[in-house]
Design a protein around this motif. Sequence first.
Motif, PDB file in Angstrom:
ATOM      1  N   LYS A  82     111.735  76.095  74.297  1.00 17.53           N
ATOM      2  CA  LYS A  82     110.302  76.410  74.275  1.00 17.53           C
ATOM      3  C   LYS A  82     109.428  75.180  74.535  1.00 17.53           C
ATOM      4  CE  LYS A  82     110.561  80.826  73.163  1.00 17.53           C
ATOM      5  NZ  LYS A  82     110.093  81.888  74.096  1.00 17.53           N
ATOM      6  N   ALA A  83     110.048  74.039  74.796  1.00 17.33           N
ATOM      7  CA  ALA A  83     109.279  72.812  75.004  1.00 17.33           C
ATOM      8  C   ALA A  83     108.533  72.859  76.346  1.00 17.33           C
ATOM      9  CB  ALA A  83     110.200  71.603  74.972  1.00 17.33           C
ATOM     10  N   TYR A  84     107.461  72.111  76.418  1.00 15.89           N
ATOM     11  CA  TYR A  84     106.726  71.924  77.669  1.00 15.89           C
ATOM     12  C   TYR A  84     107.356  70.736  78.389  1.00 15.89           C
ATOM     13  CZ  TYR A  84     103.502  75.151  75.522  1.00 15.89           C
ATOM     14  OH  TYR A  84     102.970  76.265  74.925  1.00 15.89           O
ATOM     15  N   LEU A  85     107.689  70.925  79.668  1.00 16.99           N
ATOM     16  CA  LEU A  85     108.467  69.928  80.404  1.00 16.99           C
ATOM     17  C   LEU A  85     107.613  69.244  81.467  1.00 16.99           C
ATOM     18  CD1 LEU A  85     111.732  71.986  80.980  1.00 16.99           C
ATOM     19  CD2 LEU A  85     111.095  70.564  79.033  1.00 16.99           C
ATOM     20  N   LEU A  86     107.611  67.926  81.439  1.00 17.13           N
ATOM     21  CA  LEU A  86     106.851  67.133  82.392  1.00 17.13           C
ATOM     22  C   LEU A  86     107.838  66.309  83.206  1.00 17.13           C
ATOM     23  CD1 LEU A  86     104.802  67.968  80.193  1.00 17.13           C
ATOM     24  CD2 LEU A  86     103.707  65.742  80.478  1.00 17.13           C
ATOM     25  N   ARG A  90      98.702  60.032  80.997  1.00 17.26           N
ATOM     26  CA  ARG A  90      97.411  60.712  81.125  1.00 17.26           C
ATOM     27  C   ARG A  90      97.602  62.225  81.157  1.00 17.26           C
ATOM     28  NH1 ARG A  90      92.631  59.761  85.696  1.00 17.26           N
ATOM     29  NH2 ARG A  90      92.895  61.813  86.610  1.00 17.26           N
ATOM     30  N   PHE A  91      98.594  62.674  81.934  1.00 17.29           N
ATOM     31  CA  PHE A  91      98.823  64.117  81.992  1.00 17.29           C
ATOM     32  C   PHE A  91      99.346  64.636  80.658  1.00 17.29           C
ATOM     33  CE2 PHE A  91     101.146  68.009  82.745  1.00 17.29           C
ATOM     34  CZ  PHE A  91     100.225  68.736  83.458  1.00 17.29           C
ATOM     35  N   ALA A  92     100.294  63.926  80.069  1.00 10.13           N
ATOM     36  CA  ALA A  92     100.877  64.371  78.795  1.00 10.13           C
ATOM     37  C   ALA A  92      99.817  64.465  77.709  1.00 10.13           C
ATOM     38  CB  ALA A  92     101.987  63.410  78.371  1.00 10.13           C
ATOM     39  N   GLU A  93      98.953  63.471  77.654  1.00  7.47           N
ATOM     40  CA  GLU A  93      97.921  63.442  76.617  1.00  7.47           C
ATOM     41  C   GLU A  93      96.933  64.598  76.804  1.00  7.47           C
ATOM     42  OE1 GLU A  93      94.129  62.233  74.732  1.00  7.47           O
ATOM     43  OE2 GLU A  93      94.488  62.291  76.898  1.00  7.47           O
ATOM     44  N   LYS A  94      96.583  64.897  78.048  1.00  3.97           N
ATOM     45  CA  LYS A  94      95.687  66.030  78.312  1.00  3.97           C
ATOM     46  C   LYS A  94      96.353  67.351  77.949  1.00  3.97           C
ATOM     47  CE  LYS A  94      92.573  64.120  81.793  1.00  3.97           C
ATOM     48  NZ  LYS A  94      91.895  64.340  83.087  1.00  3.97           N
ATOM     49  N   LEU A  95      97.640  67.479  78.278  1.00  4.05           N
ATOM     50  CA  LEU A  95      98.359  68.708  77.937  1.00  4.05           C
ATOM     51  C   LEU A  95      98.414  68.894  76.426  1.00  4.05           C
ATOM     52  CD1 LEU A  95     100.108  71.163  78.640  1.00  4.05           C
ATOM     53  CD2 LEU A  95     102.105  69.637  78.632  1.00  4.05           C
ATOM     54  N   ILE A  96      98.711  67.843  75.685  1.00  4.04           N
ATOM     55  CA  ILE A  96      98.790  67.945  74.224  1.00  4.04           C
ATOM     56  C   ILE A  96      97.439  68.343  73.638  1.00  4.04           C
ATOM     57  CG2 ILE A  96      99.153  66.630  72.094  1.00  4.04           C
ATOM     58  CD1 ILE A  96     101.296  65.026  73.659  1.00  4.04           C
ATOM     59  N   ARG A  97      96.365  67.775  74.174  1.00  3.96           N
ATOM     60  CA  ARG A  97      95.023  68.160  73.707  1.00  3.96           C
ATOM     61  C   ARG A  97      94.771  69.648  73.967  1.00  3.96           C
ATOM     62  NH1 ARG A  97      91.883  63.982  77.029  1.00  3.96           N
ATOM     63  NH2 ARG A  97      90.307  65.645  77.000  1.00  3.96           N
ATOM     64  N   ALA A  98      95.210  70.139  75.128  1.00  5.24           N
ATOM     65  CA  ALA A  98      95.037  71.559  75.445  1.00  5.24           C
ATOM     66  C   ALA A  98      95.877  72.431  74.523  1.00  5.24           C
ATOM     67  CB  ALA A  98      95.402  71.815  76.904  1.00  5.24           C
TER      68      ALA A  98
END
Length: 329
Positions: A112-116, A236-244
């Motif tokens: 269920k993890a989000y994968l980057l 930058r992308f990871a941090e934005k995704l976590i905020r979302a």
Amino acid sequence: MVKAVVAGASGGIGQPLSLLCKTCKNIDDLALYDVVNALGVAADLSHISSPATVTGYLPKDDGMKSAFTGADVVIIPAGIPRKPGMTRDDLFKINAGIVRDLIKGVAEFCPKAYLLIISNPVNSTVPIAAEVLKAAGVFDPKRLFGVTTLDVVRAETFVGALTGTNDPSTTYIPVIGGHSGETIVPLFSQAKPAVDIPEDKLDAITYRVQFGGDEVVKAKDGAGSATLSMAFAGFRFAEKLIRALKGESGIIEPTFVYLPGVEGGAEIAKATGCDFFSVPVELGEGGAKKAINVVADANEYEKKLLKACYEGLGGNISKGVEFVLNPPK
């Protein structure tokens, strides 16, 4: 509580990326996994006075299982740089195999993890990840992202130098398509606020966004490629995704996704002929909330770039799918 994993944490991208993740106030548990040196990197970072606890893991003693279990976000920069005498095909086979095996671990231990996916070539490694997840019965297109943010960061930076803005990141420039060479298409015509790029400079700045990585390779004189800027972009992308994921709304960032599985994506897939494509995506609590069709508003100059993009990208995607369905012997 947010648990983030960096898989490939000891590498040229992995170490600065792990450092940035350690400084993130929204990460509580940071797991660093690699085949070598992960324990040392974790020990070093653990001395930094920020909230996240850091633990390093190696393959022995079920390290992958321990690192991945309970993960909310898995960031994968793992892979090797191209070495003298190595063909691009050699490099592809090695990195593709590394990504495939890590995704098998994700499918088993944190489905269920989000994968980057940062590991190059992104145009092929993201389709590889999708095929592995499909085979395991856990593929969710809203949770799989190819990180193309470095192309956006470069576009912002190069345009900022041209316009003289103090903070290049305040200019929004959609960069779409793929993540290599001609598959990268900056849509300067849709920049916000609008930017005026002289016609005689347009080819040069477009080329620089597409092939900016070559500048770094040349400047490093054989000692590496774009690692620090890629780490910044990945974070930058990871941090934005976590905020979302935590409920913040209105966050939009270009990313390479499986279009048919994201709201609004089917229309873009039909227009581009590509199931995987980087477009601005609205991020939400479930991951990829909506793909935004900026392709339709491309100007004539950009449409020519997009034609070349489609041709190259289709082959890259097929190569990734083929690697999983018919593995090289």
